[in-house]
Design an enzyme around this catalytic site. Structure first.
Site, mmCIF file in Angstrom:
data_model
loop_
_atom_site.group_PDB
_atom_site.id
_atom_site.type_symbol
_atom_site.label_atom_id
_atom_site.label_comp_id
_atom_site.label_asym_id
_atom_site.label_seq_id
_atom_site.Cartn_x
_atom_site.Cartn_y
_atom_site.Cartn_z
ATOM 1 N N HIS A 151 0.837 -1.213 0.000
ATOM 2 C CA HIS A 151 0.000 0.000 0.000
ATOM 3 C C HIS A 151 0.871 1.262 0.000
ATOM 4 C CE1 HIS A 151 -0.278 -0.591 4.675
ATOM 5 N NE2 HIS A 151 0.778 0.136 4.391
ATOM 6 N N GLU B 104 5.110 -5.091 8.463
ATOM 7 C CA GLU B 104 3.735 -4.976 7.970
ATOM 8 C C GLU B 104 3.221 -6.293 7.383
ATOM 9 O OE1 GLU B 104 3.763 -0.236 6.671
ATOM 10 O OE2 GLU B 104 3.869 -1.786 5.135
#
Length: 290
Positions: A12, A244
């Protein structure tokens, strides 16, 4: 009943959102990145999910050092786009699915996971960039996202962070929750963030292609074993922001094979470096009916 039909995994990177918003997608630097998502856009247009359960991390937009929930589920009817310092991204606000979100919260909390319930929060690039990559550019006033979204914000910014093992277990609890919801819904679960990257310090700019691709291999074929990796392994091999990737394990834990069903079909696998000093990974796994 509701059913998780697929899981989608994607980086992202905020610069991807900027490239979209500033009309730079056809520039030579960005072309390979966006080409890797052309299949995904066609695929999702054909599958048309009703709801996306989207796992991401907040970047000090909804939360701060004043409040750091480990897992926070959004139960609102809609979510405004966060201003991350340059104004909100020019994309539509995100529409939620409160009924399913509250049902998942009830089920998962009774399944011994302590979720923070959030009825109002802005959503930042961690959530909107994946939507843009999969659904394409949309005007904030003329268009709407073609899907309801349930956000799950995971703390992978301030230590202590959740273990991959706990994330994988949470994904299993989410699958059980979705399958106990009465209305017939096509639900997808997305894991976002990563892949290897470090944004500061002596190792700023670190990208580990070999480790990233091995992670993708293991995510597909041996997710339970992959979930045992310690947080320090992510940081050592994939950089400080590589942690992440534990969010991908939430989505993977929700797939049917983890509960004894058939192995998922790999519909798409894509990997590219760099995108603003970040390795970009994208994977689509489809649940096969028994």
């Amino acid at each position: 009943m509701a059913r998780i039909t697929a899981s989608v995994y994607t980086s992202h990177v905020p610069a991807i959102g900027a490239a979209l918003d500033l009309g730079k997608t056809h520039e030579p630097y960005w072309q390979p990145v966006f080409k890797g998502y052309e299949f995904g856009k066609r695929w999702i247009a054909e599958r048309k999910p009703d709801v996306v359960f989207l796992v991401y991390n907040d970047h000090a937009s909804a939360f701060s050092m004043a409040l750091i929930p480990t897992f926070a589920i959004g139960t609102a009817a809609s979510y405004e786009i966060a201003d991350e310092g340059f104004g909100p991204r020019p994309v539509p606000r995100v529409e939620g699915h409160p009924e399913l979100a509250w049902h998942i919260a009830q089920s998962v909390i009774q399944d011994d996971f302590d979720l923070t319930i959030v009825n109002e929060m802005p959503v930042d690039h961690g959530l909107t960039v994946p939507l843009s990559l999969m659904f394409g550019e949309r005007h904030p006033e003329r268009d709407a996202w073609p899907v309801k979204v349930i956000p799950l914000a995971v703390n992978v910014v301030q230590y202590p962070v959740p273990s991959g093992r706990r994330c994988f277990q949470l994904g299993q609890a989410i699958r059980r929750a979705v399958e106990s919801f009465g209305p017939d819904l096509n639900v997808q679960i997305w894991g976002t963030g990563g892949m290897s990257h470090q944004l500061q310090g002596a190792r700023a700019g670190l990208i580990n292609r070999e480790w990233d691709n091995r992670f993708l291999d293991r995510l597909i074929h041996e997710p339970a074993e992959l979930a045992q990796l310690h947080a320090l392994d992510y940081v050592r091999e994939a950089g400080s922001e590589g942690i992440e990737l534990v969010m991908w394990l939430i989505a993977r834990g929700a797939m049917a094979d983890v509960a004894g069903g058939p192995a998922p079909h790999v519909a798409q696998r894509f990997y590219h470096v760099p995108a603003s000093n970040t390795a970009v990974g994208h994977l689509i796994l489809e649940n096969l009916r028994d």
